[in-house]
Write a protein that holds these residues in place. Structure first.
Motif, PDB file in Angstrom:
ATOM      1  N   ARG A  19       0.854  -1.200   0.000  1.00 17.14           N
ATOM      2  CA  ARG A  19       0.000   0.000   0.000  1.00 17.14           C
ATOM      3  C   ARG A  19       0.886   1.245   0.000  1.00 17.14           C
ATOM      4  O   ARG A  19       0.560   2.266  -0.569  1.00 17.14           O
ATOM      5  CB  ARG A  19      -0.864  -0.053   1.255  1.00 17.14           C
ATOM      6  CG  ARG A  19      -1.519   1.241   1.605  1.00 17.14           C
ATOM      7  CD  ARG A  19      -2.438   1.002   2.769  1.00 17.14           C
ATOM      8  NE  ARG A  19      -2.528   2.171   3.607  1.00 17.14           N
ATOM      9  CZ  ARG A  19      -2.925   2.144   4.856  1.00 17.14           C
ATOM     10  NH1 ARG A  19      -3.244   0.994   5.421  1.00 17.14           N
ATOM     11  NH2 ARG A  19      -3.010   3.247   5.549  1.00 17.14           N
ATOM     12  N   ASP A  20       2.030   1.129   0.652  1.00 17.07           N
ATOM     13  CA  ASP A  20       3.022   2.200   0.634  1.00 17.07           C
ATOM     14  C   ASP A  20       4.389   1.560   0.818  1.00 17.07           C
ATOM     15  O   ASP A  20       4.592   0.431   0.385  1.00 17.07           O
ATOM     16  CB  ASP A  20       2.710   3.280   1.691  1.00 17.07           C
ATOM     17  CG  ASP A  20       2.579   2.697   3.092  1.00 17.07           C
ATOM     18  OD1 ASP A  20       3.164   1.629   3.341  1.00 17.07           O
ATOM     19  OD2 ASP A  20       1.898   3.315   3.934  1.00 17.07           O
ATOM     20  N   MET A  21       5.266   2.222   1.507  1.00 17.33           N
ATOM     21  CA  MET A  21       6.615   1.702   1.665  1.00 17.33           C
ATOM     22  C   MET A  21       6.671   0.422   2.509  1.00 17.33           C
ATOM     23  O   MET A  21       7.455  -0.480   2.252  1.00 17.33           O
ATOM     24  CB  MET A  21       7.445   2.822   2.311  1.00 17.33           C
ATOM     25  CG  MET A  21       8.903   2.699   2.165  1.00 17.33           C
ATOM     26  SD  MET A  21       9.434   2.697   0.459  1.00 17.33           S
ATOM     27  CE  MET A  21      11.186   2.586   0.722  1.00 17.33           C
ATOM     28  N   TRP A  22       5.830   0.359   3.541  1.00 18.99           N
ATOM     29  CA  TRP A  22       5.969  -0.729   4.525  1.00 18.99           C
ATOM     30  C   TRP A  22       4.680  -1.494   4.822  1.00 18.99           C
ATOM     31  O   TRP A  22       4.704  -2.485   5.519  1.00 18.99           O
ATOM     32  CB  TRP A  22       6.500  -0.171   5.864  1.00 18.99           C
ATOM     33  CG  TRP A  22       7.712   0.683   5.698  1.00 18.99           C
ATOM     34  CD1 TRP A  22       7.785   2.030   5.852  1.00 18.99           C
ATOM     35  CD2 TRP A  22       9.027   0.259   5.329  1.00 18.99           C
ATOM     36  NE1 TRP A  22       9.056   2.469   5.600  1.00 18.99           N
ATOM     37  CE2 TRP A  22       9.841   1.394   5.282  1.00 18.99           C
ATOM     38  CE3 TRP A  22       9.601  -0.990   5.027  1.00 18.99           C
ATOM     39  CZ2 TRP A  22      11.199   1.344   4.939  1.00 18.99           C
ATOM     40  CZ3 TRP A  22      10.952  -1.049   4.697  1.00 18.99           C
ATOM     41  CH2 TRP A  22      11.732   0.114   4.655  1.00 18.99           C
ATOM     42  N   ARG A  23       3.547  -0.962   4.346  1.00 21.08           N
ATOM     43  CA  ARG A  23       2.271  -1.588   4.725  1.00 21.08           C
ATOM     44  C   ARG A  23       1.586  -2.249   3.544  1.00 21.08           C
ATOM     45  O   ARG A  23       1.887  -1.958   2.392  1.00 21.08           O
ATOM     46  CB  ARG A  23       1.331  -0.539   5.318  1.00 21.08           C
ATOM     47  CG  ARG A  23       1.735  -0.112   6.712  1.00 21.08           C
ATOM     48  CD  ARG A  23       0.898   1.025   7.204  1.00 21.08           C
ATOM     49  NE  ARG A  23       1.078   2.222   6.373  1.00 21.08           N
ATOM     50  CZ  ARG A  23       0.528   3.402   6.649  1.00 21.08           C
ATOM     51  NH1 ARG A  23      -0.251   3.535   7.706  1.00 21.08           N
ATOM     52  NH2 ARG A  23       0.736   4.437   5.866  1.00 21.08           N
ATOM     53  N   GLU A  46      10.544   3.655  10.276  1.00 21.52           N
ATOM     54  CA  GLU A  46      10.473   5.046   9.843  1.00 21.52           C
ATOM     55  C   GLU A  46       9.256   5.722  10.465  1.00 21.52           C
ATOM     56  O   GLU A  46       8.199   5.120  10.595  1.00 21.52           O
ATOM     57  CB  GLU A  46      10.400   5.109   8.323  1.00 21.52           C
ATOM     58  CG  GLU A  46      11.684   4.596   7.695  1.00 21.52           C
ATOM     59  CD  GLU A  46      11.712   4.731   6.185  1.00 21.52           C
ATOM     60  OE1 GLU A  46      10.641   4.948   5.578  1.00 21.52           O
ATOM     61  OE2 GLU A  46      12.818   4.610   5.628  1.00 21.52           O
ATOM     62  N   ILE A  47       9.444   6.976  10.836  1.00 18.14           N
ATOM     63  CA  ILE A  47       8.310   7.750  11.341  1.00 18.14           C
ATOM     64  C   ILE A  47       7.750   8.506  10.140  1.00 18.14           C
ATOM     65  O   ILE A  47       8.482   9.222   9.448  1.00 18.14           O
ATOM     66  CB  ILE A  47       8.762   8.745  12.439  1.00 18.14           C
ATOM     67  CG1 ILE A  47       9.551   7.983  13.526  1.00 18.14           C
ATOM     68  CG2 ILE A  47       7.575   9.484  13.044  1.00 18.14           C
ATOM     69  CD1 ILE A  47      10.296   8.894  14.488  1.00 18.14           C
ATOM     70  N   LEU A  48       6.467   8.296   9.864  1.00 18.23           N
ATOM     71  CA  LEU A  48       5.854   8.919   8.683  1.00 18.23           C
ATOM     72  C   LEU A  48       4.864   9.999   9.115  1.00 18.23           C
ATOM     73  O   LEU A  48       4.182   9.842  10.135  1.00 18.23           O
ATOM     74  CB  LEU A  48       5.120   7.858   7.858  1.00 18.23           C
ATOM     75  CG  LEU A  48       5.919   6.603   7.463  1.00 18.23           C
ATOM     76  CD1 LEU A  48       5.020   5.592   6.776  1.00 18.23           C
ATOM     77  CD2 LEU A  48       7.085   6.959   6.541  1.00 18.23           C
ATOM     78  N   ASN A  51       1.142  12.500   5.337  1.00 20.69           N
ATOM     79  CA  ASN A  51       1.215  12.262   3.887  1.00 20.69           C
ATOM     80  C   ASN A  51       2.082  11.048   3.548  1.00 20.69           C
ATOM     81  O   ASN A  51       2.399  10.800   2.394  1.00 20.69           O
ATOM     82  CB  ASN A  51       1.810  13.484   3.180  1.00 20.69           C
ATOM     83  CG  ASN A  51       1.018  14.732   3.482  1.00 20.69           C
ATOM     84  OD1 ASN A  51      -0.213  14.676   3.501  1.00 20.69           O
ATOM     85  ND2 ASN A  51       1.706  15.828   3.741  1.00 20.69           N
ATOM     86  N   GLY A  52       2.463  10.348   4.576  1.00 21.05           N
ATOM     87  CA  GLY A  52       3.298   9.168   4.329  1.00 21.05           C
ATOM     88  C   GLY A  52       4.763   9.508   4.099  1.00 21.05           C
ATOM     89  O   GLY A  52       5.551   8.660   3.708  1.00 21.05           O
ATOM     90  N   GLU A  53       5.155  10.773   4.348  1.00 19.84           N
ATOM     91  CA  GLU A  53       6.565  11.172   4.160  1.00 19.84           C
ATOM     92  C   GLU A  53       7.370  10.830   5.402  1.00 19.84           C
ATOM     93  O   GLU A  53       6.908  10.999   6.527  1.00 19.84           O
ATOM     94  CB  GLU A  53       6.659  12.690   3.908  1.00 19.84           C
ATOM     95  CG  GLU A  53       6.019  13.174   2.628  1.00 19.84           C
ATOM     96  CD  GLU A  53       6.643  12.566   1.373  1.00 19.84           C
ATOM     97  OE1 GLU A  53       7.883  12.470   1.321  1.00 19.84           O
ATOM     98  OE2 GLU A  53       5.870  12.169   0.476  1.00 19.84           O
ATOM     99  N   LYS A  54       8.595  10.395   5.157  1.00 18.09           N
ATOM    100  CA  LYS A  54       9.459  10.017   6.264  1.00 18.09           C
ATOM    101  C   LYS A  54       9.950  11.255   7.013  1.00 18.09           C
ATOM    102  O   LYS A  54      10.455  12.188   6.398  1.00 18.09           O
ATOM    103  CB  LYS A  54      10.647   9.230   5.715  1.00 18.09           C
ATOM    104  CG  LYS A  54      11.592   8.761   6.769  1.00 18.09           C
ATOM    105  CD  LYS A  54      12.776   8.023   6.173  1.00 18.09           C
ATOM    106  CE  LYS A  54      13.849   7.895   7.241  1.00 18.09           C
ATOM    107  NZ  LYS A  54      15.096   7.361   6.789  1.00 18.09           N
ATOM    108  N   THR A  55       9.795  11.236   8.330  1.00 22.10           N
ATOM    109  CA  THR A  55      10.289  12.375   9.106  1.00 22.10           C
ATOM    110  C   THR A  55      11.424  11.977  10.041  1.00 22.10           C
ATOM    111  O   THR A  55      12.041  12.824  10.670  1.00 22.10           O
ATOM    112  CB  THR A  55       9.159  13.008   9.943  1.00 22.10           C
ATOM    113  OG1 THR A  55       8.613  11.983  10.777  1.00 22.10           O
ATOM    114  CG2 THR A  55       8.059  13.593   9.084  1.00 22.10           C
ATOM    115  N   GLY A  56      11.685  10.699  10.154  1.00 29.34           N
ATOM    116  CA  GLY A  56      12.772  10.244  11.030  1.00 29.34           C
ATOM    117  C   GLY A  56      12.700   8.749  11.229  1.00 29.34           C
ATOM    118  O   GLY A  56      11.919   8.057  10.570  1.00 29.34           O
ATOM    119  N   THR A  57      13.525   8.248  12.143  1.00 26.10           N
ATOM    120  CA  THR A  57      13.526   6.814  12.449  1.00 26.10           C
ATOM    121  C   THR A  57      13.449   6.649  13.959  1.00 26.10           C
ATOM    122  O   THR A  57      14.122   7.366  14.700  1.00 26.10           O
ATOM    123  CB  THR A  57      14.847   6.174  11.959  1.00 26.10           C
ATOM    124  OG1 THR A  57      15.121   6.661  10.658  1.00 26.10           O
ATOM    125  CG2 THR A  57      14.750   4.667  11.910  1.00 26.10           C
TER     126      THR A  57
END
Ligand code: BGC
Length: 657
Positions: A19-23, A46-48, A51-57
């Motif tokens: 569905r996206d990067m990880w789901r 990853e913290i999304l 909008n599903g954008e990565k903001t950190g880990t």
């Protein structure tokens, strides 16, 4: 619980890709959601944002890398590592750990060797089994990767691994075959082509070998972006394309309309994915360790994989002495490689010299950061401990050299003019070459990439609280030039596996080549004696090998003993010896331990391409027990004689004399 028949065609197609990067999709609310994360050395979640954008880990416990686990040769340690990693998946609600990687270290240059276990298929297979068990016993899934023959990083999405069938079976597929006995929930295919066909579309490897022969019935997923065309991958029974790709849906629709894919083929993959989703949600998971306990596990696991390569005049362990600590490449240890295996360590590092001082208040450990003025001061201390790195390792590129940093070499050169007691600590994830400087250091410790607990582990080892017990899971060549393989790239695409079976020690030992440090090598503060080898025949190709190891020193320590098999007069090319068993045992000072290992059909077999099967020749075999591949302590011969129609006729009979 629903199955494929409860989904619309569109929902099915959507389920066949992320569905996206990880789901994965929840099929319009019909299915629960699952979430996967890297990776091999700990949670990399990853913290999304919305909008599903990565903001950190998310910060997590940085466990030792797989290469470090392999140097431990310790099944329990690897199992504990898996459990510790899984704990954080449970805590953060992730379902699948995208690990372990069992690709063979074909060349010391591969940028991801730190993510892989060994140059030896048996060792890689045996330890990856434990990793998978450790994670999955906690109700978290694993992804055995990268299937297969993905042994270098440069050109990983365009190069074809050109490897003959026998080599593929004996060297590159065996670790997968062994790891699959632990029943990983998923297998991840690699980016590369194998003999001209992309892994993701390789029907022979995915369907015939992985599913039909090896019996894998879980989800085959792609590496991230490894699918060229969704419908061709589906034909090869690749269930899940990761991550989301906008072309997947139109490609599947188009192929379906043209009759290129059937409902059965679609439903087969959809049902595999649905089974996985339910499996993820039917586990009884619970957090077992506190953050501190996980860190402590990281320390204990790191200790097992530290390898002492040299220790002249028993310079180590060092206690009650004046030691100058020169952190040549910086005071923070290098604990892992870059790329998907990177973990944001949830830990505040303490300087090695402070850790040493804490363990040994009778000694003095003085850190030194600027070198110019100190070269001459070195004469005033009992020993100089230098820490350094080799070339950085990471995903998507390969190394260019096996050397330690230039600055570290300069430190060794200059300091050795004033003090002969140099202890060198190298943090690296793969083989290093020691060059001329080896003669200028008294002690050499290969720290590996040991995760956040490495310096605490080192402090225990250096001060003698615990003896080093790691052994090399890969040969260190004398130099890059003399490595068994530096890659063999033709026209930018093909990677020719022309060395065939002769990977790592199989090459060095078969052709009697000099090595820097052999496979299976590692020193201890203790001394061990091997004796009284006995072999009991249990069946046609089943044997029980037992032997005694005595710790003749005053130090309690662990010893890794290794069991090798050699076919004395084979009718096909066989490596000089091959690892078929090992054991790591704590043997107290002055005590002995009896060790028993088993050999079976596969311990003697080679893959016969004429028979299309594993085959054991009736013959005499030498069984060797050693402290390394080059330090064989005990040998005995056994004979295998089976009434078996696949055995060759005798030569005399053929010529009729
Ligand atoms: C790597 C995989 C990893 C995936 C997800 C790929 O680039 O090859 O090992 O699991 O990314 O991060």
């Amino acid at each position: 619980m629903i199955t494929a028949k409860d989904l619309t065609l569109e929902e099915k197609f959507l389920l066949l890709t992320g569905r996206d990067m990880w789901r994965l999709t929840n099929a319009n609310g019909k299915l629960p959601e699952i979430f996967m994360c890297d990776g091999p050395s700990g949670l990399r979640m990853e913290i999304l944002d919305e909008n599903g954008e990565k903001t950190g880990t998310i910060p997590a416990t940085a466990m030792p890398t797989i290469s470090q686990l392999a140097n431990s040769w310790n099944r329990e340690t690897v199992y504990l590592n898996g459990k510790t990693i899984a704990d954080e998946y449970v805590e953060h609600g992730a379902h699948i750990n995208l690990a372990p990687g069992v690709n063979i270290k074909r060349s010391p240059l591969c940028g991801r060797n730190f993510e892989y276990f060994s140059e030896d298929p048996y060792l890689a297979g045996a330890l990856s089994y434990e990793y998978i068990k450790g994670v999955q016993d906690k109700g978290i899934g694993t992804s055995l990767k990268h299937f297969c023959a993905n042994n270098k990083e440069s050109y990983r999405v365009s190069a074809s691994s050109e490897v003959d069938e026998r080599t593929l079976r004996e060297i590159y597929l065996t670790p997968f075959e062994m790891a699959l006995k632990a029943k990983p929930w998923t297998v991840m295919c690699s980016y590369n082509l194998i003999n001209g066909v992309y892994a993701s579309e390789n029907k022979k490897l995915l369907k015939k070998v992985l599913r039909d022969e090896f019996g894998f019935n879980g989800v085959i997923m792609s590496d991230w972006g490894a699918v060229g065309n969704r419908y061709k991958a589906l034909k090869a029974t690749l269930d899940l394309q990761m991550p989301y790709h906008r072309c997947a849906l139109p490609e599947l629709k188009d192929a379906y309309e043209k009759g290129l894919i059937t409902d059965e083929e679609i439903d087969y993959c959809v049902n595999n994915i649905i089974d996985l989703i339910y499996k993820c949600h039917s586990q009884n998971t619970k957090v077992e360790y506190t953050k501190e306990q996980r860190h402590q596990n990281a320390v204990e696991i790191a200790k097992e994989g530290v390898v002492m390569l040299k220790n002249d005049n028993d310079l180590l362990p060092i206690k009650g002495k004046k030691v100058m600590v020169v952190t040549a490449d910086g005071p923070i240890p290098r604990i892992g490689g870059t790329g998907s295996a990177n973990v944001s360590a949830d830990f505040k590092f303490i300087k090695l010299c402070d850790l040493l001082q804490e363990k040994d208040p009778t000694g003095s450990y003085n850190p030194v950061y600027t070198l110019n003025p100190i070269y001459t001061q070195c004469a005033e201390v009992d020993a100089v401990l230098i820490t350094c790195f080799a070339e950085a390792e990471g995903e998507a590129y390969d190394r260019t050299s096996l050397q330690i940093s230039k600055f570290a070499i300069e430190c060794i050169e200059e300091i050795s003019k004033h003090n002969k007691n140099i202890i060198l600590l190298v943090y690296a994830g793969s083989a290093i070459e020691t060059g001329d400087w080896i003669d200028k250091v008294s002690s050499l410790i290969y720290c590996g990439y040991g995760g956040e607990g490495i310096d605490q582990a080192l402090a225990s080892i250096i001060t003698g609280e615990v003896s080093p017990s790691g052994k090399l899971a890969e040969t260190f060549p004398v130099s890059l030039d003399q490595a068994s393989c530096k890659f063999n790239q033709i026209n930018g695409f093909l990677e020719d596996y022309s060395e065939k079976l002769m990977v790592g020690y199989r090459y060095y030992d078969t052709y009697n080549k000099q090595v820097g440090f052999p496979f299976g090598y590692g020193l201890s503060y203790a001394k061990f004696e091997y004796s009284d080898m006995q072999i009991k025949k249990l069946g046609d190709t089943d044997f029980e090998v037992s032997y005694t190891i005595t710790n003749t020193s005053k130090v309690d320590a662990k010893e890794v003993s290794q069991l090798y098999v050699k076919h004395i007069l084979p009718r096909v090319i066989r490596p000089e010896k091959e690892l078929k068993g090992f054991s790591k045992d704590l043997i107290k000072a002055g005590e002995s331990k009896r060790i028993t290992l088993k050999l079976d059909f596969r311990s003697f077999a080679y893959y016969n391409v004429s028979l299309d099967a594993w085959h054991v020749e009736n013959a005499t075999y030498e069984i060797m027990v050693g402290a390394s591949s080059r330090d064989i302590k005990l040998t005995q011969k056994i004979k295998i004689e089976r009434a078996d129609e696949t055995q060759n006729s005798t030569y005399t009979h053929i010529i009729g004399s």
